[in-house]
Design a protein around this motif. Structure first.
Motif, PDB file in Angstrom:
ATOM      1  N   ALA A  83       0.819  -1.212   0.000  1.00 12.78           N
ATOM      2  CA  ALA A  83       0.000   0.000   0.000  1.00 12.78           C
ATOM      3  C   ALA A  83       0.851   1.259   0.000  1.00 12.78           C
ATOM      4  CB  ALA A  83      -0.928  -0.004   1.216  1.00 12.78           C
ATOM      5  N   ASP A  84       2.109   1.145   0.442  1.00 13.71           N
ATOM      6  CA  ASP A  84       3.005   2.296   0.504  1.00 13.71           C
ATOM      7  C   ASP A  84       3.648   2.623  -0.840  1.00 13.71           C
ATOM      8  OD1 ASP A  84       2.735   3.143   3.103  1.00 13.71           O
ATOM      9  OD2 ASP A  84       4.348   1.909   3.881  1.00 13.71           O
ATOM     10  N   SER A  85       3.226   1.955  -1.894  1.00 18.04           N
ATOM     11  CA  SER A  85       3.876   2.115  -3.194  1.00 18.04           C
ATOM     12  C   SER A  85       3.707   3.507  -3.780  1.00 18.04           C
ATOM     13  CB  SER A  85       3.311   1.092  -4.179  1.00 18.04           C
ATOM     14  OG  SER A  85       1.933   1.349  -4.424  1.00 18.04           O
ATOM     15  N   GLY A  86       2.709   4.249  -3.304  1.00 17.54           N
ATOM     16  CA  GLY A  86       2.446   5.567  -3.862  1.00 17.54           C
ATOM     17  C   GLY A  86       1.489   5.536  -5.033  1.00 17.54           C
ATOM     18  N   SER A  87       0.994   4.347  -5.365  1.00 14.38           N
ATOM     19  CA  SER A  87       0.071   4.196  -6.490  1.00 14.38           C
ATOM     20  C   SER A  87      -1.270   3.691  -5.984  1.00 14.38           C
ATOM     21  CB  SER A  87       0.635   3.199  -7.504  1.00 14.38           C
ATOM     22  OG  SER A  87      -0.368   2.735  -8.378  1.00 14.38           O
ATOM     23  N   LEU A  88      -2.358   4.385  -6.344  1.00  9.48           N
ATOM     24  CA  LEU A  88      -3.681   3.920  -5.943  1.00  9.48           C
ATOM     25  C   LEU A  88      -3.998   2.579  -6.585  1.00  9.48           C
ATOM     26  CD1 LEU A  88      -6.335   4.422  -4.452  1.00  9.48           C
ATOM     27  CD2 LEU A  88      -7.156   5.670  -6.464  1.00  9.48           C
ATOM     28  N   VAL A  89      -3.542   2.371  -7.821  1.00 10.57           N
ATOM     29  CA  VAL A  89      -3.789   1.099  -8.502  1.00 10.57           C
ATOM     30  C   VAL A  89      -3.145  -0.049  -7.722  1.00 10.57           C
ATOM     31  CG1 VAL A  89      -3.360  -0.236 -10.593  1.00 10.57           C
ATOM     32  CG2 VAL A  89      -4.019   2.177 -10.757  1.00 10.57           C
ATOM     33  N   ARG A  90      -1.890   0.117  -7.323  1.00 12.20           N
ATOM     34  CA  ARG A  90      -1.206  -0.923  -6.553  1.00 12.20           C
ATOM     35  C   ARG A  90      -1.862  -1.107  -5.180  1.00 12.20           C
ATOM     36  NH1 ARG A  90       4.121  -2.742  -5.376  1.00 12.20           N
ATOM     37  NH2 ARG A  90       3.780  -4.732  -4.293  1.00 12.20           N
ATOM     38  N   TYR A  91      -2.285   0.004  -4.608  1.00 11.69           N
ATOM     39  CA  TYR A  91      -2.968  -0.021  -3.317  1.00 11.69           C
ATOM     40  C   TYR A  91      -4.216  -0.896  -3.409  1.00 11.69           C
ATOM     41  CZ  TYR A  91      -5.026   2.022   0.975  1.00 11.69           C
ATOM     42  OH  TYR A  91      -5.562   2.219   2.216  1.00 11.69           O
ATOM     43  N   LEU A  92      -4.993  -0.705  -4.484  1.00  7.81           N
ATOM     44  CA  LEU A  92      -6.238  -1.453  -4.629  1.00  7.81           C
ATOM     45  C   LEU A  92      -6.002  -2.933  -4.907  1.00  7.81           C
ATOM     46  CD1 LEU A  92      -8.313   1.142  -6.693  1.00  7.81           C
ATOM     47  CD2 LEU A  92      -8.502   0.629  -4.263  1.00  7.81           C
ATOM     48  N   GLU A  93      -4.831  -3.274  -5.446  1.00  8.25           N
ATOM     49  CA  GLU A  93      -4.521  -4.682  -5.728  1.00  8.25           C
ATOM     50  C   GLU A  93      -4.466  -5.524  -4.455  1.00  8.25           C
ATOM     51  OE1 GLU A  93      -0.881  -4.657  -7.898  1.00  8.25           O
ATOM     52  OE2 GLU A  93      -1.818  -4.039  -9.786  1.00  8.25           O
ATOM     53  N   THR A  94      -4.133  -4.906  -3.344  1.00 11.51           N
ATOM     54  CA  THR A  94      -4.045  -5.662  -2.088  1.00 11.51           C
ATOM     55  C   THR A  94      -5.388  -6.248  -1.683  1.00 11.51           C
ATOM     56  OG1 THR A  94      -4.433  -3.686  -0.743  1.00 11.51           O
ATOM     57  CG2 THR A  94      -2.148  -4.202  -1.281  1.00 11.51           C
ATOM     58  N   PHE A  95      -6.455  -5.657  -2.185  1.00  6.46           N
ATOM     59  CA  PHE A  95      -7.790  -6.119  -1.782  1.00  6.46           C
ATOM     60  C   PHE A  95      -8.152  -7.473  -2.382  1.00  6.46           C
ATOM     61  CE2 PHE A  95      -7.896  -1.651  -0.898  1.00  6.46           C
ATOM     62  CZ  PHE A  95      -8.641  -1.576   0.269  1.00  6.46           C
ATOM     63  N   GLU A  96      -7.435  -7.908  -3.396  1.00  6.62           N
ATOM     64  CA  GLU A  96      -7.738  -9.224  -3.955  1.00  6.62           C
ATOM     65  C   GLU A  96      -7.580 -10.296  -2.893  1.00  6.62           C
ATOM     66  OE1 GLU A  96      -8.941 -12.383  -5.872  1.00  6.62           O
ATOM     67  OE2 GLU A  96      -9.251 -10.306  -6.494  1.00  6.62           O
ATOM     68  N   HIS A  97      -6.619 -10.137  -2.013  1.00  6.88           N
ATOM     69  CA  HIS A  97      -6.397 -11.153  -0.981  1.00  6.88           C
ATOM     70  C   HIS A  97      -7.475 -11.103   0.104  1.00  6.88           C
ATOM     71  CE1 HIS A  97      -2.612 -12.461  -2.637  1.00  6.88           C
ATOM     72  NE2 HIS A  97      -2.175 -11.213  -2.676  1.00  6.88           N
ATOM     73  N   THR A  98      -7.916  -9.921   0.473  1.00 11.03           N
ATOM     74  CA  THR A  98      -8.947  -9.854   1.513  1.00 11.03           C
ATOM     75  C   THR A  98     -10.310 -10.261   0.956  1.00 11.03           C
ATOM     76  OG1 THR A  98      -9.259  -7.477   1.112  1.00 11.03           O
ATOM     77  CG2 THR A  98      -7.726  -8.114   2.854  1.00 11.03           C
ATOM     78  N   VAL A  99     -10.637  -9.775  -0.230  1.00 13.89           N
ATOM     79  CA  VAL A  99     -11.924 -10.137  -0.827  1.00 13.89           C
ATOM     80  C   VAL A  99     -12.004 -11.637  -1.077  1.00 13.89           C
ATOM     81  CG1 VAL A  99     -13.374  -9.884  -2.876  1.00 13.89           C
ATOM     82  CG2 VAL A  99     -12.325  -7.860  -1.832  1.00 13.89           C
ATOM     83  N   ALA A 100     -10.889 -12.240  -1.468  1.00  8.44           N
ATOM     84  CA  ALA A 100     -10.877 -13.667  -1.771  1.00  8.44           C
ATOM     85  C   ALA A 100     -11.266 -14.529  -0.581  1.00  8.44           C
ATOM     86  CB  ALA A 100      -9.494 -14.081  -2.283  1.00  8.44           C
ATOM     87  N   VAL A 101     -10.997 -14.060   0.620  1.00  8.34           N
ATOM     88  CA  VAL A 101     -11.297 -14.880   1.802  1.00  8.34           C
ATOM     89  C   VAL A 101     -12.619 -14.477   2.452  1.00  8.34           C
ATOM     90  CG1 VAL A 101      -8.840 -15.227   2.202  1.00  8.34           C
ATOM     91  CG2 VAL A 101     -10.034 -13.392   3.438  1.00  8.34           C
ATOM     92  N   MET A 102     -13.373 -13.596   1.789  1.00  7.58           N
ATOM     93  CA  MET A 102     -14.657 -13.128   2.327  1.00  7.58           C
ATOM     94  C   MET A 102     -15.795 -13.543   1.400  1.00  7.58           C
ATOM     95  SD  MET A 102     -13.360  -9.296   3.413  1.00  7.58           S
ATOM     96  CE  MET A 102     -14.983  -8.682   3.884  1.00  7.58           C
ATOM     97  N   GLN A 103     -15.865 -14.827   1.097  1.00  7.58           N
ATOM     98  CA  GLN A 103     -16.828 -15.318   0.112  1.00  7.58           C
ATOM     99  C   GLN A 103     -17.881 -16.261   0.688  1.00  7.58           C
ATOM    100  OE1 GLN A 103     -17.023 -14.118  -2.958  1.00  7.58           O
ATOM    101  NE2 GLN A 103     -15.243 -12.798  -2.616  1.00  7.58           N
ATOM    102  N   THR A 104     -17.950 -16.381   1.985  1.00  9.48           N
ATOM    103  CA  THR A 104     -18.974 -17.206   2.624  1.00  9.48           C
ATOM    104  C   THR A 104     -19.666 -16.380   3.705  1.00  9.48           C
ATOM    105  OG1 THR A 104     -17.534 -18.066   4.382  1.00  9.48           O
ATOM    106  CG2 THR A 104     -17.565 -19.275   2.263  1.00  9.48           C
ATOM    107  N   PRO A 105     -20.899 -16.761   4.070  1.00 10.68           N
ATOM    108  CA  PRO A 105     -21.580 -16.025   5.139  1.00 10.68           C
ATOM    109  C   PRO A 105     -20.785 -16.028   6.438  1.00 10.68           C
ATOM    110  CG  PRO A 105     -23.131 -17.419   3.963  1.00 10.68           C
ATOM    111  CD  PRO A 105     -21.768 -17.790   3.467  1.00 10.68           C
ATOM    112  N   GLU A 106     -20.171 -17.157   6.741  1.00  5.39           N
ATOM    113  CA  GLU A 106     -19.409 -17.263   7.981  1.00  5.39           C
ATOM    114  C   GLU A 106     -18.211 -16.317   7.983  1.00  5.39           C
ATOM    115  OE1 GLU A 106     -21.882 -20.668   7.167  1.00  5.39           O
ATOM    116  OE2 GLU A 106     -20.214 -19.828   5.996  1.00  5.39           O
TER     117      GLU A 106
END
Length: 370
Positions: free
Chosen positions: A58-81
């Motif tokens: 996230a410290d890269s200075g790029s919003l695009v790179r910053y947003l890429e980190t969300f692929e890992h969090t979104v990937a693990v938030m795919q069930t109700p639990e």
């Protein structure tokens, strides 16, 4: 009050948080455990290293790179639990930080990979919020949390998410948000959503003035009818700073800056995140525009954006403004009260937050002027 004395008090101060992404605030250990359960590969194998990786990316200075980190969090938030767990832990973490009112924003359309429907996602998050509020209360902490449903600019499901938000307005959803790439995806891309939300008396916040400049804020306010602006820090581009004949600071506002200030449209400013994404020309909290905007009487609110990626909290944001930008106890009270009055709840509920939760917490502190 000296800086060290004030810094010691900050963790116990009541706080109001309007701009905090649910998928940007996971605990690193939770990401590890949820990833292991679904077989998602992460860039680090332990919580400390994973937290460090998120911050460095996230410290890269790029919003695009910053947003890429969300692929890992979104990937693990795919069930109700998983959604419920993340939501509950977010509430508990915020309550432990002294937050008494918060709005958690997230994009339901990003959590359908494992078969959930859009209503399933909203109900799962609300179940987690409710459990977190109960557990916080049992621990002696009062917090109220509402959902902001986010439509992604580039996904073209704006009206669908708007309808979902309105459908759940009496079941935990307090507002609608638009996020994602600002350039190339203006609010009038799907103008019908703003008519629908306005006709249903439903609050709107729009990300603008972060990756794009003054035109994006104008579009959010005038075309999207935004009640608040997500970030909005680039409004300084419509202000000319200088000095008068006596050498005193002088600020000349452009027409949009006047409009935003005259209408007291809350700016959801996130200083630490802004430095990471180069949303402003500032290179430190000391010269971040948030201080000048507050001095000019804009409706400034202080926020975290993404606590995981920025390794931040409301206490951390406040502490840096005190130690680096010279903020006082009154400055902290001002932005907290402004946030409470900008909350997406009814007027009497806002007054209760101010009068019953915020003001009493500051009145305990000698020297605070409310």
């Amino acid at each position: 009050m000296s800086d060290p004395a004030l810094v010691d008090l900050i963790p116990s101060l009541p706080k109001v948080l309007l701009h905090d992404h649910l998928d940007g605030g996971l605990r690193p250990q939770t990401v590890l455990e949820l990833a292991d359960a679904v077989g998602h590969e992460l860039p680090a194998a332990d919580a400390a290293a994973l937290g460090e990786w998120f911050q460095q990316a996230a410290d890269s200075g790029s919003l695009v790179r910053y947003l890429e980190t969300f692929e890992h969090t979104v990937a693990v938030m795919q069930t109700p639990e998983a959604l419920a767990r993340v939501a509950k832990e977010a509430v508990l973490d915020l309550a432990a930080d002294g937050v008494v009112y918060a709005e958690q924003r997230w994009a339901p359309e990003q959590h359908l990979r494992a078969g959930m429907t859009l209503p399933d996602t909203v109900e799962a998050v609300q179940a987690g919020i409710d459990e977190g509020v109960r557990e916080a209360a049992a621990a002696g902490r009062t917090i109220r949390v509402g959902q902001l449903l986010t439509a992604m600019r580039h996904a073209d499901r704006w009206i669908e998410i708007g309808e979902l938000a309105v459908a759940y307005r009496d079941a935990g959803v307090v507002g609608f948000d638009l996020a994602g790439p600002e350039d190339g995806f203006p609010p009038d891309r799907h103008a019908e959503v703003w008519r629908f939300l306005a006709e249903n008396d439903f609050p709107v916040t729009i990300h603008a003035g972060e990756a794009a400049g003054v035109p994006s804020i104008a579009q959010a306010v005038h075309r999207g009818q935004a009640d608040r602006i997500g970030h909005g820090v680039r409004i300084v581009d419509d202000i000319t700073f200088g000095t008068d004949a006596d050498g005193s600071p002088l600020a000349t506002l452009g027409s949009l800056a006047h409009w935003v200030r005259d209408h007291q449209i809350p700016l959801e400013i996130c200083p630490v995140s802004n430095l990471q994404t180069s949303a402003t020309a500032a290179t430190s909290v000391a010269d971040h525009p948030v201080t000048r905007l507050k001095e000019l009487d804009f409706a400034v609110t202080l926020n975290t954006d993404n606590r995981l990626m920025s390794r931040t909290s409301m206490t951390h944001e406040m502490t840096r403004l005190v130690t680096e930008a010279g903020w006082t106890i009154d400055d902290l009270a001002d932005v907290t009260i402004a946030a409470a009055w900008g909350a997406f709840v009814h007027h009497d509920e806002r007054r209760a937050i101010v009068d019953e939760l915020v003001v009493p917490g500051y009145q305990k502190i000698e020297g605070a002027q409310l």
